[in-house]
Design an enzyme around this catalytic site. Structure first.
Site, PDB file in Angstrom:
ATOM      1  N   GLN A 232      -5.389  18.745  61.407  1.00 56.11           N
ATOM      2  CA  GLN A 232      -4.602  18.308  62.488  1.00 56.11           C
ATOM      3  C   GLN A 232      -3.154  18.425  62.287  1.00 56.11           C
ATOM      4  OE1 GLN A 232      -5.858  14.211  63.792  1.00 56.11           O
ATOM      5  NE2 GLN A 232      -6.234  15.336  65.834  1.00 56.11           N
TER       6      GLN A 232
ATOM      7  N   THR B 194      -7.376  12.023  58.357  1.00 58.59           N
ATOM      8  CA  THR B 194      -8.775  12.170  57.905  1.00 58.59           C
ATOM      9  C   THR B 194      -9.449  13.179  58.867  1.00 58.59           C
ATOM     10  OG1 THR B 194      -8.671  10.519  56.379  1.00 58.59           O
ATOM     11  CG2 THR B 194     -10.804  11.448  56.822  1.00 58.59           C
ATOM     12  N   HIS B 195      -8.791  13.720  59.840  1.00 54.12           N
ATOM     13  CA  HIS B 195      -9.684  14.271  61.105  1.00 54.12           C
ATOM     14  C   HIS B 195      -9.656  15.823  60.912  1.00 54.12           C
ATOM     15  CE1 HIS B 195      -7.223  10.912  63.020  1.00 54.12           C
ATOM     16  NE2 HIS B 195      -8.123  10.430  62.381  1.00 54.12           N
ATOM     17  N   ILE B 196     -10.621  15.996  59.977  1.00 55.71           N
ATOM     18  CA  ILE B 196     -10.817  17.694  59.617  1.00 55.71           C
ATOM     19  C   ILE B 196     -12.191  17.775  60.459  1.00 55.71           C
ATOM     20  CG2 ILE B 196      -9.745  17.708  57.663  1.00 55.71           C
ATOM     21  CD1 ILE B 196     -12.306  17.592  56.032  1.00 55.71           C
TER      22      ILE B 196
END
Length: 586
Positions: free
Chosen positions: A348, A516-518
């Protein structure tokens, strides 16, 4: 010696949010479920009780609830020509560990993605023409539509008591909400969180500039709430200890509060903690999986757990790793463009700016993980991209998440890094500053992918997942454009000082937290040549193997992935009921 156990109907790898939601649907229909989780139970530990819950050093700085990097980490290289090296201490993103997973220490932002997100390639092609999508951007439709997923979004938001303000109910725009959001069937289950002083300043300025501010939709409970299962949330206390923390007031909706206590009471449900899954047993000829192998971390004993159905519901990296380890599906090859496992890995694209206003009291200690005011005017494709040279965008927000003493220190540019003047600047600006940020989309690039590192191994002797990732041209151009819009808003606020607004640039740096948005690695779709799983999340090469989580996303939007991830998990639970009753390709 590996001990073989009794077969179970459904075995789920990972004991986080997706596992809890899938298990809810299955056990309600009398189907037995076993969840294997590598961590322990945080619900009654020091992390969930006062005063130790407020230990910023232990839970925040030292990442007490996060994956142990000395046991299992990842390697990173920015391009295929680089040498990959292990990440010894990760700050960029923080996978969880323990029952509830990363949804225990999340901030609580809960979004439905744009109505066009699941059909993004078609959307861009129809609006700008096929040539607008670069050859190195393998965007794909997901094989589902928002309309199909809306009922599952609605159920999840009721289960988790989401606080917010609707902006679009059945196609009718609602004052005070997000005018760009996908249509909803009704209001949020709870009213929005309180607007902070930072949010008030941002809202006033944004409205004057013709934008459309609204409160962040949040899993932080604005009131006392009882969900459809009879599980309860307390009212948020605005204590400023959300991200990286368990909520001791049980006011942050999380799996260890709303799902697992209920599931443990249901017949046929079991969660085995401290169980690290090593692999999936795969019969390539029969195109079926037969179970999983896992290590009991307390005894050191390795077990084989047979299963009729296996669900990979772990973190993005783990879902991908398990498929690569046991050669289930074809690994992605960036040279030929063939293969799918590890493909479309996205992150992101973020940036920020600090604002200093000596006549406004921001009181940062009165906050939650989701006390933000947002505009979506420059997110995704909510604005015309003609001639801009990039696709995608980001939300712009004014946030007040924490006033904690170690890390919550915004200081004007030029402040000394230590000494008397540093101390005085902290006194002067602690309660008179706030941050603005951009959380932006990240679209797939043929040079961003996951595979197994050929050199480095984890504590169990298995190859580390290797990230080949960097900010590519599309994301750097997007970040420059949207960051300038954010800077314009910050300067229009009449602030005494506006810090530098620096767009995201190469190289990708793991030393600073971003999100933590992978996503990606096991993307979903209708064509096996471009996807790992079907639109029903069923593996193309193993009929009784399903994958759920952000790893199935074909791209990353300008929103947190939790909403679509949860909706897909609830739907998968219903699909698995049908599959168990009559196994087949759904």
């Amino acid at each position: 010696m590996i001990k073989k156990l009794e077969k179970r109907t459904v075995v789920i790898v990972g004991g986080g949010l997706t596992a809890g939601l899938v298990s809810r649907q299955l056990t309600a229909q009398g189907i037995d479920v076993l969840v294997l989780e590598r961590g322990g139970d945080h619900s009654n530990g020091a992390e969930a009780k006062l005063p130790s819950q407020r230990d910023e050093l232990r839970w925040d700085v030292r990442q007490g609830l996060v994956q142990k990097w000395n046991v299992q980490t990842y390697t990173l290289r920015h391009s295929r020509s680089d040498t990959s090296l292990p990440v010894r201490w990760m700050e960029a993103f923080l996978p969880g560990e323990g029952m509830g997973g990363a949804a225990n220490h999340w901030n609580g932002h809960t979004w439905r993605w744009a109505e066009y997100d699941p059909t993004l390639r078609t959307h861009y092609t129809n609006r700008y023409g096929a040539k607008a999508i670069p050859a190195n951007m393998p965007l794909q439709d997901w094989g589902v539509t928002y309309k199909e997923m809306e009922p599952y979004h609605d159920l999840f938001e009721k289960l988790f008591g989401i606080s917010g303000k609707a902006g679009n109910i059945n196609g009718k725009k609602q004052a005070g909400g997000n005018p760009f959001e996908a249509p909803r069937r009704g209001e949020y289950p709870q009213k929005p969180l309180e607007i902070t002083e930072a949010g008030t300043v941002f809202r006033q300025t944004a409205e004057k500039m013709g934008y459309h501010p609204f409160p962040t939709p949040a899993a932080n409970s604005s009131g006392v709430y009882t969900n459809p299962d009879g599980q309860k949330l307390g009212q948020c206390q605005y204590c400023g200890h959300c991200e990286r923390f368990i909520c001791e007031a049980q006011a942050k909706a999380s799996p260890e509060v709303l799902l697992y206590p209920m599931l443990k009471e249901r017949k046929g449900f079991e969660i085995r903690l401290n169980s690290h899954v090593l692999g999936v047993n795969y019969d390539e000829k029969a195109k079926r999986v037969t179970g999983v192998r896992y290590l009991d971390l307390r005894s050191g004993q390795e077990y084989e757990q047979p299963a009729d159905v296996v669900v990979l519901g772990a973190f993005t990296m783990t879902n991908t790793k398990l498929l690569l380890l046991d050669k289930i599906g074809t690994p992605y090859d960036p040279v030929t463009g063939k293969g799918v496992v590890g493909k479309n890995f996205c992150y992101q694209t973020t940036s920020s700016v600090n604002v200093f206003m000596k006549d406004r009291w921001t009181n940062p200690f009165l906050s939650t993980g989701s006390t933000g005011t947002v505009i979506d005017d420059f997110n995704n494709d909510n604005f015309d991209h003609t001639g801009l040279g990039f696709l995608g965008g980001g939300m712009i927000s004014a946030n007040m998440f924490s006033g904690r003493p170690i890390v919550a220190r915004r200081l004007p540019p030029g402040t000394p890094r230590w000494g008397t003047k540093w101390k005085q600047a902290n006194v002067d600006w602690y309660a008179h500053s706030f941050g603005m940020s951009i959380q932006g989309s990240c679209y797939p690039n043929t040079e961003n992918f996951l595979d197994l590192d050929p050199v480095y191994k984890d504590a169990y002797g298995q190859p580390l997942v290797r990230m080949t990732f960097d900010w590519r041209e599309n994301e750097t151009k997007m970040s420059a454009y949207v960051t300038k819009k954010m800077e314009d808003i910050a300067k229009a606020m009449g602030a005494d000082i506006v810090g530098p607004a620096v767009p995201r640039k190469s190289p990708f740096d793991i030393r600073a937290y971003q999100t933590t948005h992978i996503t990606g690695g096991t993307p979903m779709g209708t064509d096996p040549a471009h996807s790992v799983v079907s639109p029903r999340l069923q593996h193309w090469d193993a009929q009784n193997l399903f994958v759920v989580g952000a790893s199935v996303f074909q791209h990353n939007s300008g929103y947190n992935p939790t909403g679509p991830l949860a909706a897909l998990a609830v739907r998968l639970g219903d699909d698995l009921v049908r599959y168990v009753q009559r196994p087949r390709m759904l």
